[in-house]
Write an enzyme that holds these catalytic residues in place. Structure first.
Site, short mmCIF file in Angstrom:
data_model
loop_
_atom_site.label_atom_id
_atom_site.label_comp_id
_atom_site.label_asym_id
_atom_site.label_seq_id
_atom_site.Cartn_x
_atom_site.Cartn_y
_atom_site.Cartn_z
CG HIS A 31 -2.00 -0.98 1.20
ND1 HIS A 31 -3.24 -0.75 0.65
CD2 HIS A 31 -2.02 -2.24 1.67
CE1 HIS A 31 -3.99 -1.83 0.81
NE2 HIS A 31 -3.27 -2.76 1.40
CE LYS A 87 -6.46 13.95 -0.12
NZ LYS A 87 -6.47 12.92 -1.13
NE ARG A 88 -3.46 10.57 9.84
CZ ARG A 88 -3.16 9.73 10.82
NH1 ARG A 88 -4.02 8.78 11.17
NH2 ARG A 88 -2.03 9.83 11.49
CE LYS A 110 -2.35 10.88 2.80
NZ LYS A 110 -3.04 10.00 1.83
CB THR A 162 -10.09 5.00 -1.34
OG1 THR A 162 -9.58 5.36 -0.06
CG2 THR A 162 -9.42 3.72 -1.80
CE LYS A 210 -13.92 6.24 0.64
NZ LYS A 210 -13.06 6.28 1.84
C1 OAK Z 1 -0.58 2.85 6.08
C2 OAK Z 1 0.44 2.31 6.80
C3 OAK Z 1 1.49 1.65 6.19
C4 OAK Z 1 1.49 1.54 4.82
C5 OAK Z 1 0.47 2.08 4.08
C6 OAK Z 1 -0.56 2.74 4.70
C7 OAK Z 1 -1.68 3.33 3.93
O1 OAK Z 1 -2.68 3.74 4.51
N1 OAK Z 1 -1.60 3.38 2.61
C8 OAK Z 1 -2.71 3.87 1.83
O2 OAK Z 1 -3.48 2.75 1.40
C9 OAK Z 1 -4.64 3.13 0.67
C10 OAK Z 1 -5.41 1.87 0.37
O3 OAK Z 1 -4.73 1.08 -0.53
C11 OAK Z 1 -4.25 3.90 -0.58
O4 OAK Z 1 -5.41 4.31 -1.23
C12 OAK Z 1 -3.39 5.10 -0.21
O5 OAK Z 1 -2.92 5.72 -1.38
C13 OAK Z 1 -2.22 4.67 0.65
O6 OAK Z 1 -1.50 5.78 1.10
#
Ligand code: OAK
Length: 831
Positions: A374, A567-568, A573, A678, A682
């Site tokens: 991710h 978003k965070r 970002k 995501t 939305k």
């Molecule tokens: C959080 C902790 C460790 C590694 C990744 C994440 C994370 O939230 N990644 C996010 O995952 C989402 C779902 O796949 C993506 O849409 C986001 O772009 C990504 O930052």
């Protein structure tokens, strides 16, 4: 089976089977019964909290029936199951979703009405289940909804944190974190005090020969912590299927030892031990896309993974199948690297407990696991010091070393004499101290590895996992573009829009097959339809404006363009790009004559999101947004032309209100950094347009909806590296417009300039790693295009409708079907 009621008595049971309410009348009766018995209250003592509790209990009673039946059906069918291992499940509220999915909302609404309550108020009583940080956790929640809705036999496994993501308060413009204690009353979980697993930590390994002369490892000593299961029912939409989310809670293992301590008067140490154990599942780590390598975090990971695997293996063993059939019965998906120890744990169980040979065991392991990546951000890639793993999980470290040894032997065979390759791909990084690279372990131990959007999946194959593509072949790597559940993110969040869509496309079937939205295109030129569409958007904006007024005291005009970035908070970002753009807009307005000003389009810039408590720069960004708002919002020369709002404590339930109210949302990460995103999906699904970079799923959204319906700008991902290199080694000059923004900040326009020095300096004096300066002018130009296009409301609304019509691809149902077919090899179970 031992607890089954004997045949002759079963008739009585069948006769008295509880069905739950079937009509409005029965619903009311159930609510009153719960108020008067379960809650021990009465009509003279029933506030909205009590009404929420009783309503949830009535709903829950119905849910449990189907849940039990689904579990029985799945056990009986004995077909392949999916286990989704995620350290985060960002579920949000459950009541509305449960009512919608089981088709009881109208009944409940009318019943509550007659009982003297408004359903919206009752829904609003529920505390969000916020066991996640952001995208990764919310994706897991959408996946559970789709898995149940599509009748897949699937379980989620996670941790039952006592404290979810912190509550954010804004005090004097700064973020303050408040603990989120959410478990006071939670009707959606079922403690299973009889389902426990003892989990071992620390200790040492003794190797001994068994009677056949085979060496067996014995992991001995150390400490034991007990995992207790808490189950959460996951109802599917318009299907009786109700899946299970099992969350583990930690408690001290109440062995004789404890008891003895207690009896010996060593009360304090016995209590301390209990608290130590409970600490494991106490709190969610509040970092998004950042790994800080704390021992307690590794303990959480092993605790959760070991309990889940024990549970999965126990269930498998009941079927008395051969071990070789394990991967035919079970698919386990790793949500990022957090559960990677599951690979090692399964290998340990098969070797040390079940006595399989290494090769046989390893084949089973690798056929069982799939790994989803991710993020490519280096600071988020998990690495654990070898020493820490050795101390906490001595046997696991041995197995990791063996996995690495066999893997490197394979590499050596395929690429003889390539010592640098061996160094690069080794699961053990030969640094000081040595580190276990969890992503590499996950790749080696899985049969499929996927990214979450096309660009991202390409990037991982050409950067972090490049060597692994060479070693294992490209087939092992794949893409599954993320999706969102249209039940929560369209129907629940935006019921009026959903209803309008249904009236045009003929039914609510689009909630089950989102591609049916394409029928909407036929109505783009229908004036009455466009008018209704615009009215709904306006009503959603009025609702948000009221909320803004009540929470911030600022009055915003719902006719303004609502520009949203929620978003965070993270440098990648680029909320800083947004707020610098807002400042540029403000300075421009300040320089205008009254006549010129009259021609400008009023805008409300809305921000929201949490910063990790230890992420200082992200907190500075929040402070700057609030400081700009404090000046702009009360500037009489500006009035309605610009308002800047920071919404406190952004979470899932607030997203459900904010998303439908946006005209424009911002998805402006530096190209190549946002794996998918995501919320972009939305916002578009709710009839908003987006301004964004060519990053993550923005690219596929553009492909689906057409480039004329999206505002793209900025550097492309293939050019990022060169620019960064130029910043560091060449001359690096800041965009002239951005310099003006910096001057305003540093002259104290928004309060003490010292506060924002670091933000300015990151761009000006350091390497501007996120390319804020490079993209600034194209961002402003694109925002100008937005203003121009928004004036033509007819055209704008048409674009929104066309976009919605073309969003079918982004349903998490499509996404789950792709996982099922391409990775898990599982099929839905007929009901
Ligand atoms: C959080 C902790 C460790 C590694 C990744 C994440 C994370 O939230 N990644 C996010 O995952 C989402 C779902 O796949 C993506 O849409 C986001 O772009 C990504 O930052």
């Amino acid at each position: 089976v031992e607890a089954a009621i004997p045949e002759p008595q079963r008739e009585v049971w069948t006769k008295h089977q509880f069905e739950g309410f079937k009509s409005k009348d029965e619903f009311e009766k159930e609510v009153v019964r719960h108020v008067e018995t379960t809650l021990a209250r009465s009509m003279f003592n029933c506030d909205e909290t009590a009404a929420y509790s009783a309503t949830s209990l009535a709903l829950r009673d119905r849910l449990i029936k189907e849940w039990n039946k689904t579990q029985q059906r799945q056990t009986f069918a004995d077909s392949k199951r999916v286990y989704y291992l995620s350290l985060e499940f960002l579920m949000g509220r459950a009541l509305d979703n449960a009512m919608l999915n089981i088709g009881a909302k109208t009944t409940a609404k009318e019943g509550l009405d007659e009982l003297g309550f408004r359903i919206e108020d009752i829904i609003g009583q529920e505390h969000d289940a916020a066991l996640g940080n952001g995208g990764l956790g919310r994706l897991a929640a959408c996946f559970l909804d789709s898995l149940a809705s599509l009748n897949y036999p699937a379980w989620g496994y996670g941790l039952r944190y006592r404290y979810g993501i912190f509550k954010q308060e804004i005090i004097d413009g700064y973020q303050v974190e408040v603990p989120d204690y959410w478990l006071d009353f939670n009707p959606w979980e079922f403690p299973r005090h009889d389902v426990t697993v003892d989990i071992q930590f620390y200790g040492n390994v003794r190797k001994a020969q068994d009677e056949n002369g085979k060496t067996i490892a014995h992991w001995e000593g150390g400490e034991i912590v007990t995992a207790v299961a808490f189950d959460v029912p996951i109802p599917g939409y318009d299907t009786p299927s109700t899946n299970n989310l099992r969350l583990w809670s930690s408690k001290a293992s109440g062995g004789e030892f404890d008891f003895q301590k207690f009896n010996n008067g060593d009360y304090e140490s016995s209590v301390a031990e209990q608290q130590r154990a409970e600490t494991i599942s106490a709190v969610l780590y509040p970092n998004d896309n950042l790994e800080r390598g704390k021992e307690l975090r590794l303990k959480q990971q092993y605790f959760w993974v070991a309990a889940s695997l024990y549970d999965i293996v126990r269930r498998f063993k009941k079927t008395k199948r051969a071990w070789s059939e394990f991967p035919d019965q079970i698919a386990i998906q790793l949500n990022d690297t957090h559960p990677t120890l599951a690979i090692v744990e399964l290998q340990r169980i098969l070797l040390d407990v079940e006595g399989l040979e290494w090769d046989e065991a390893w084949k089973i392991v690798t056929s069982t696991f799939g790994y989803t990546n991710h993020t490519v951000l280096p600071e988020a890639l998990e690495k654990w010091p070898v020493g820490l793993v050795q101390h906490l999980l001595p046997r696991h470290l041995q197995i990791i070393y063996d996995i690495n040894l066999f893997f490197l032997q394979l590499v050596e065979k395929k690429f003889p004499n390539d010592r640098d390759m061996l160094r690069r791909v080794s699961i053990i990084e030969e640094s000081q101290p040595k580190m276990v690279r969890m992503a590499f372990l996950a790749v080696v131990g899985s049969h499929k590895v996927n990214g979450v959007a096309e660009l991202h999946s390409d990037l991982i194959q050409t950067t972090i996992f490049k060597d692994f593509v060479t070693i294992f072949g490209a087939d092992k790597f794949t893409n599954v573009t993320n999706g969102i559940t249209p039940r929560r993110w369209l129907h629940q969040a935006n019921p009026r829009l959903s209803e309008l869509i249904a009236s045009k496309v003929g039914s609510y079937d689009f909630l089950k097959d989102l591609t049916l939205l394409n029928k909407l295109e036929e109505f783009v030129d229908d004036k009455a339809f466009r008018k209704e569409w615009a009215e709904i958007k306006y009503a959603n904006k009025v609702r948000l404006a009221k909320y803004i007024k009540s929470t911030t005291g600022v009055t915003v005009n719902p006719s303004s363009l609502f520009d949203v970035q929620v978003k965070r908070i993270h440098e990648y970002k680029r909320q800083q790009l947004n707020i610098f753009g807002v400042i540029a807009r403000y300075l421009k307005l300040k320089g205008m004559s009254p006549e010129e000003k009259k021609k400008q389009l009023p805008r409300v810039s809305i921000f929201g999101g949490k910063a990790a408590p230890g992420y200082w720069m992200a907190k500075q960004i929040i402070h700057l947004v609030n400081s700009v708002g404090a000046v702009v919002n009360k500037d009489p020369e500006i009035g309605d032309l610009l308002k800047v709002i920071f919404l406190e404590d952004y979470n899932v339930s607030k997203a459900e209100m904010i998303t439908p109210a946006s005209d424009l949302s911002e998805h402006i990460s530096t190209a190549g950094t946002e794996a998918s995103g995501t919320s972009n999906m939305k916002f578009v699904l709710n009839g908003g347009l987006i301004i964004g970079t060519c990053d993550g799923a923005n690219i596929e959204i553009t492909r689906e909806i057409g480039q004329e319906n999206i505002f793209l700008f900025g550097t492309l991902s293939e050019d990022v590296e060169d620019l960064r290199h130029a910043h560091t080694y060449g001359t690096h000059s800041v965009d002239a417009g951005l310099e003006k923004v910096f001057s305003a900040i540093q002259s104290g326009t928004f309060g003490d300039s010292q506060d924002f020095n670091a933000m300015v300096s990151a761009v000006r004096d350091h390497s501007d790693y996120y390319l804020v300066s490079d993209d600034f002018q194209s961002y402003l130009d694109t925002q100008q295009m937005v203003d121009d296009e928004y004036r033509n409301q007819d055209e704008w609304v048409s674009k929104c409708i066309r976009s919605v019509a073309r969003m079918g691809f982004f349903s998490s149902d499509r996404c789950i079907n792709e996982y099922a077919e391409g990775i898990w090899n599982v099929e839905p179970l007929a009901v």
